[in-house]
Design a protein around this motif. Structure first.
Motif, short mmCIF file in Angstrom:
data_model
loop_
_atom_site.label_atom_id
_atom_site.label_comp_id
_atom_site.label_asym_id
_atom_site.label_seq_id
_atom_site.Cartn_x
_atom_site.Cartn_y
_atom_site.Cartn_z
N ASP A 108 -4.83 -8.65 8.83
CA ASP A 108 -6.23 -8.44 9.28
C ASP A 108 -5.55 -6.41 8.88
O ASP A 108 -3.87 -6.09 9.18
CB ASP A 108 -5.47 -8.41 11.07
CG ASP A 108 -6.65 -7.38 11.61
OD1 ASP A 108 -7.24 -6.28 10.65
OD2 ASP A 108 -7.30 -7.79 12.88
N LEU A 109 -6.71 -5.87 8.11
CA LEU A 109 -6.45 -4.40 8.03
C LEU A 109 -5.71 -3.43 8.73
O LEU A 109 -5.15 -2.51 7.91
CB LEU A 109 -7.19 -3.99 6.87
CG LEU A 109 -7.50 -2.81 5.98
CD1 LEU A 109 -6.13 -3.18 5.79
CD2 LEU A 109 -8.54 -1.67 5.67
N SER A 110 -5.65 -3.21 10.16
CA SER A 110 -5.65 -2.74 10.44
C SER A 110 -4.31 -2.57 11.50
O SER A 110 -3.20 -1.89 11.42
CB SER A 110 -6.14 -3.37 12.27
OG SER A 110 -5.65 -4.37 12.72
N THR A 111 -3.31 -3.66 10.44
CA THR A 111 -1.65 -3.67 10.25
C THR A 111 -0.95 -2.90 9.54
O THR A 111 -0.93 -1.95 9.83
CB THR A 111 -1.11 -5.36 10.22
OG1 THR A 111 -1.67 -5.82 12.18
CG2 THR A 111 0.26 -5.23 10.83
N GLU A 112 -1.68 -3.17 8.15
CA GLU A 112 -1.02 -2.00 7.60
C GLU A 112 -1.42 -1.09 8.02
O GLU A 112 -0.98 0.19 6.79
CB GLU A 112 -1.47 -3.03 5.59
CG GLU A 112 -0.98 -4.14 5.87
CD GLU A 112 -1.48 -5.63 5.76
OE1 GLU A 112 -1.78 -6.71 5.51
OE2 GLU A 112 -2.25 -4.90 6.85
N ALA A 113 -3.02 -0.72 8.12
CA ALA A 113 -3.05 0.82 8.09
C ALA A 113 -2.22 1.46 8.91
O ALA A 113 -2.11 2.21 8.80
CB ALA A 113 -4.80 0.30 8.42
N ALA A 114 -1.58 0.64 10.41
CA ALA A 114 -0.67 1.49 11.34
C ALA A 114 0.57 1.54 10.70
O ALA A 114 1.61 2.76 10.50
CB ALA A 114 -0.40 0.44 12.38
N TRP A 115 0.53 0.89 9.75
CA TRP A 115 2.42 1.14 9.18
C TRP A 115 1.99 1.95 8.41
O TRP A 115 2.99 3.20 8.44
CB TRP A 115 2.28 0.27 8.43
CG TRP A 115 3.08 -1.67 9.06
CD1 TRP A 115 3.36 -1.91 10.35
CD2 TRP A 115 3.51 -2.02 8.15
NE1 TRP A 115 3.04 -2.62 11.18
CE2 TRP A 115 3.76 -3.90 9.65
CE3 TRP A 115 3.48 -2.96 7.19
CZ2 TRP A 115 3.44 -4.88 9.89
CZ3 TRP A 115 2.57 -4.76 7.55
CH2 TRP A 115 3.17 -5.31 8.32
N ILE A 160 -4.20 5.05 1.79
CA ILE A 160 -5.37 3.93 1.57
C ILE A 160 -4.37 3.25 0.69
O ILE A 160 -4.78 1.09 0.77
CB ILE A 160 -6.16 4.59 1.53
CG1 ILE A 160 -7.09 5.59 2.76
CG2 ILE A 160 -7.18 3.62 1.45
CD1 ILE A 160 -7.67 6.74 2.12
N SER A 161 -3.99 3.78 0.10
CA SER A 161 -3.76 2.40 -1.17
C SER A 161 -2.20 1.21 -1.15
O SER A 161 -2.58 0.38 -1.20
CB SER A 161 -3.28 3.15 -2.88
OG SER A 161 -2.14 4.41 -2.56
N MET A 162 -1.41 2.18 0.31
CA MET A 162 -0.58 0.71 0.64
C MET A 162 -0.72 0.05 1.44
O MET A 162 -0.80 -0.99 1.02
CB MET A 162 0.73 2.19 1.32
CG MET A 162 1.15 3.33 0.15
SD MET A 162 2.71 4.31 1.51
CE MET A 162 3.97 2.69 1.81
N ALA A 163 -1.60 0.57 2.38
CA ALA A 163 -2.50 -0.31 3.41
C ALA A 163 -3.59 -0.86 2.88
O ALA A 163 -2.97 -2.39 3.01
CB ALA A 163 -3.06 0.59 4.55
N CYS A 164 -3.88 -1.65 1.67
CA CYS A 164 -4.85 -1.94 0.85
C CYS A 164 -4.44 -2.89 0.07
O CYS A 164 -4.60 -4.32 -0.38
CB CYS A 164 -6.21 -1.29 0.44
SG CYS A 164 -7.28 -0.52 1.41
N ARG A 165 -3.25 -2.37 -0.62
CA ARG A 165 -2.52 -2.90 -1.91
C ARG A 165 -1.29 -4.59 -0.78
O ARG A 165 -2.09 -5.21 -1.03
CB ARG A 165 -0.91 -2.61 -2.03
CG ARG A 165 -0.63 -3.35 -3.41
CD ARG A 165 0.65 -2.90 -4.32
NE ARG A 165 -0.14 -0.92 -4.87
CZ ARG A 165 0.74 -0.50 -4.59
NH1 ARG A 165 -0.10 0.40 -3.02
NH2 ARG A 165 -0.51 1.04 -5.00
N HIS A 166 -1.32 -3.92 0.41
CA HIS A 166 -0.48 -4.95 0.93
C HIS A 166 -1.43 -5.83 1.79
O HIS A 166 -1.51 -7.78 1.60
CB HIS A 166 0.74 -4.62 2.07
CG HIS A 166 1.43 -5.15 3.30
ND1 HIS A 166 1.18 -6.54 3.18
CD2 HIS A 166 2.76 -5.09 3.40
CE1 HIS A 166 1.99 -7.02 4.08
NE2 HIS A 166 3.04 -6.30 3.32
N PHE A 167 -2.51 -5.74 2.77
CA PHE A 167 -3.79 -6.43 2.85
C PHE A 167 -4.14 -6.90 2.32
O PHE A 167 -4.54 -8.57 2.28
CB PHE A 167 -4.60 -5.55 3.77
CG PHE A 167 -5.65 -6.37 3.55
CD1 PHE A 167 -5.43 -7.32 5.10
CD2 PHE A 167 -6.55 -6.05 3.16
CE1 PHE A 167 -7.56 -7.85 5.60
CE2 PHE A 167 -8.15 -7.01 3.83
CZ PHE A 167 -8.18 -7.54 4.72
#
Length: 248
Positions: A108-115, A160-167
């Motif tokens: 769920d992108l919301s998890t990585e977005a919070a991190w 944004i790149s950190m979250a999207c890469r992981h997700f």
């Protein structure tokens, strides 16, 4: 075979008019409880001499986290060791928890977005502390004022790149594993369904080819990829913060 790949399931708690809660929230709490429980278990009855295997494992994990942060950031950033260790443990367990049939929070992108928001706050804080708020804001106008919008976009692109890469890596692994399992089930039906009578119906309905092969693929998509994404996210976190603090 119908294959459905959707987002996190939504459950309704029958309280009042009904409270909806996402599977991401539930699994995130499960991850936190698991990590907290393991930490409590590892740190029970600590001794100076004659330590147990449990304490040796705990000391090994602490030393590994310490060496990782110091190797990427330096000794003066020791205060970040608990944060980076917690971030890695949460990411790794969240990535691997899908192996036992629980929805992965990192799907769920919301998890990585919070991190990523937390990391972005720490990066910005490090930049301001290394100079000043005025110097930080002035940096957006360099080397020339006309580049200000692009500098702002570049700053926002980091989380944004950190979250999207992981997700993206975790979600793609989930999708590929699901499609592989479905394809093998169809192949089983195609190979065995041609048998005459009830034998073909029974054997064709059993996804024989789905046994074993998805597990081999899971070694990469679940274990290796899960570990690497947690490692990369923490590596980028330490490097970004250290670089921001080192800016003049």
């Amino acid at each position: 075979m119908d294959v459905s790949i959707n987002g996190a399931p939504i459950y309704t708690i029958p309280i009042g008019g009904g409270i909806q809660i996402s599977a991401t929230i539930i699994s995130s709490w499960i991850v936190m409880i698991l990590i907290t429980g393991v930490c409590i278990w590892l740190t029970r009855d600590l001794k100076v001499t004659g330590i147990s295997k449990r304490q040796a494992a705990a000391e090994f994990l602490v030393n590994t986290a310490t060496n990782f942060v110091r190797g990427n950031m330096g000794v003066k950033f020791d205060a970040f060791i608990p944060f980076v260790a917690a971030l890695f443990a949460t990411s790794l367990v969240s990535n691997l928890i899908s192996l036992v049939g629980i929805w992965s929070p990192t799907a769920d992108l919301s998890t990585e977005a919070a991190w990523a928001v937390m990391v972005f706050f720490l990066i910005t804080r490090a930049k301001i502390r290394s100079g000043s708020l005025g110097g930080y804001l002035k940096g957006f106008t360099e080397p020339i004022f006309v580049l200000t919008p692009f500098n702002i976009l570049s700053e926002i692109a980091t989380p944004i790149s950190m979250a999207c890469r992981h997700f993206g890596n975790i979600l793609s692994g989930t999708v590929i594993s699901t499609l592989l399992y479905a394809a093998l089930a169809l192949a089983s039906h195609a190979l065995l369904g041609w048998l005459p009578g009830a034998l073909g119906e029974v054997l064709g309905a059993i996804p024989i080819l789905s046994v074993g092969i998805p597990a081999i693929a899971g070694l990469y998509f679940d274990w290796f990829s899960g570990f690497m994404q947690a490692f990369i996210f923490c590596m980028l976190t330490t490097l970004y913060i250290a670089n921001a603090a080192g800016e003049e």
